[in-house]
Motif scaffolding. Structure first.
Motif, short mmCIF file in Angstrom:
data_model
loop_
_atom_site.label_atom_id
_atom_site.label_comp_id
_atom_site.label_asym_id
_atom_site.label_seq_id
_atom_site.Cartn_x
_atom_site.Cartn_y
_atom_site.Cartn_z
N PRO A 13 -10.77 8.25 -8.94
CA PRO A 13 -11.22 7.23 -8.13
C PRO A 13 -12.68 7.11 -8.31
CG PRO A 13 -10.71 9.04 -6.94
CD PRO A 13 -10.51 9.46 -8.31
N PRO A 14 -13.21 5.94 -7.83
CA PRO A 14 -12.76 4.63 -7.74
C PRO A 14 -12.21 4.03 -9.08
CG PRO A 14 -14.97 4.39 -7.47
CD PRO A 14 -14.66 5.77 -7.63
N CYS A 15 -11.18 3.45 -9.02
CA CYS A 15 -10.73 3.00 -10.24
C CYS A 15 -9.48 1.91 -9.94
CB CYS A 15 -9.97 4.12 -11.19
SG CYS A 15 -9.43 3.47 -12.72
N ILE A 16 -9.29 0.72 -10.70
CA ILE A 16 -8.38 -0.15 -10.82
C ILE A 16 -7.77 -0.03 -12.21
CG2 ILE A 16 -7.84 -2.58 -10.71
CD1 ILE A 16 -10.29 -3.08 -8.97
N ARG A 47 0.74 -1.13 0.02
CA ARG A 47 -0.03 -0.16 0.04
C ARG A 47 0.74 1.13 -0.17
NH1 ARG A 47 -5.11 1.10 3.82
NH2 ARG A 47 -6.08 2.79 2.60
N SER A 72 1.12 -5.29 -13.48
CA SER A 72 0.78 -4.23 -12.49
C SER A 72 -0.64 -4.06 -12.28
CB SER A 72 1.43 -3.03 -12.76
OG SER A 72 2.87 -3.15 -12.84
N PHE A 73 -1.27 -3.98 -11.02
CA PHE A 73 -2.46 -3.38 -11.08
C PHE A 73 -2.38 -2.50 -9.75
CE2 PHE A 73 -2.98 -7.65 -12.15
CZ PHE A 73 -4.26 -7.77 -12.92
N PHE A 74 -3.25 -1.29 -9.91
CA PHE A 74 -3.05 -0.23 -9.07
C PHE A 74 -4.77 -0.09 -8.85
CE2 PHE A 74 0.57 0.65 -11.92
CZ PHE A 74 1.52 0.68 -10.87
N LEU A 75 -4.87 0.28 -7.28
CA LEU A 75 -6.17 0.57 -6.93
C LEU A 75 -6.27 2.14 -6.43
CD1 LEU A 75 -9.08 0.32 -6.04
CD2 LEU A 75 -8.26 -0.77 -3.95
N GLU A 94 -7.93 4.89 -4.49
CA GLU A 94 -9.24 5.16 -3.60
C GLU A 94 -9.51 6.60 -3.50
OE1 GLU A 94 -8.83 1.77 -0.29
OE2 GLU A 94 -6.85 2.97 -0.45
N TYR A 121 -4.86 -1.56 -14.75
CA TYR A 121 -3.88 -2.90 -15.12
C TYR A 121 -3.05 -2.33 -16.11
CZ TYR A 121 -2.34 -6.88 -17.34
OH TYR A 121 -1.85 -7.82 -18.20
#
Length: 85
Positions: free
Chosen positions: A71-74, A25, A49-52, A54, A76
């Motif tokens: 945000p909110p977003c993921i 995190r 790579s994955f990014f969350l 917030e 890749y």
């Protein structure tokens, strides 16, 4: 699929156990104090790579196309993609 260019560095994601999966995190303030000069240069990661996201927002380039991510977003990012923050 993007063509690989040898002049673009590849960041190694392996952790101390030699695994290519790293989960952590991060906060924007931590990145600023850690000095992310390398991330400001075009580069690739050696893994997926994955990014969350917030909160806040992120501006980045993926394969030389600019994105403003809210945000909110993921997000890749495939290892073949060239990225810059």
């Amino acid at each position: 699929m993007p063509k690989r260019t040898k002049s673009i560095p590849v960041n190694i994601m392996a952790n101390e156990f030699g695994l290519g999966i790293v989960i952590e995190r991060l906060f924007a303030k931590d990145l600023q104090t850690a000095g992310i000069e390398d991330a400001k240069q075009s580069h690739r990661e050696d893994g997926h790579s994955f990014f969350l996201l917030e909160s806040g927002s992120v501006s980045m380039e993926i394969d030389f196309k600019a994105y403003d991510i809210q945000p909110p977003c993921i997000v890749y990012i495939h290892p073949d993609y060239i990225i810059r923050y």
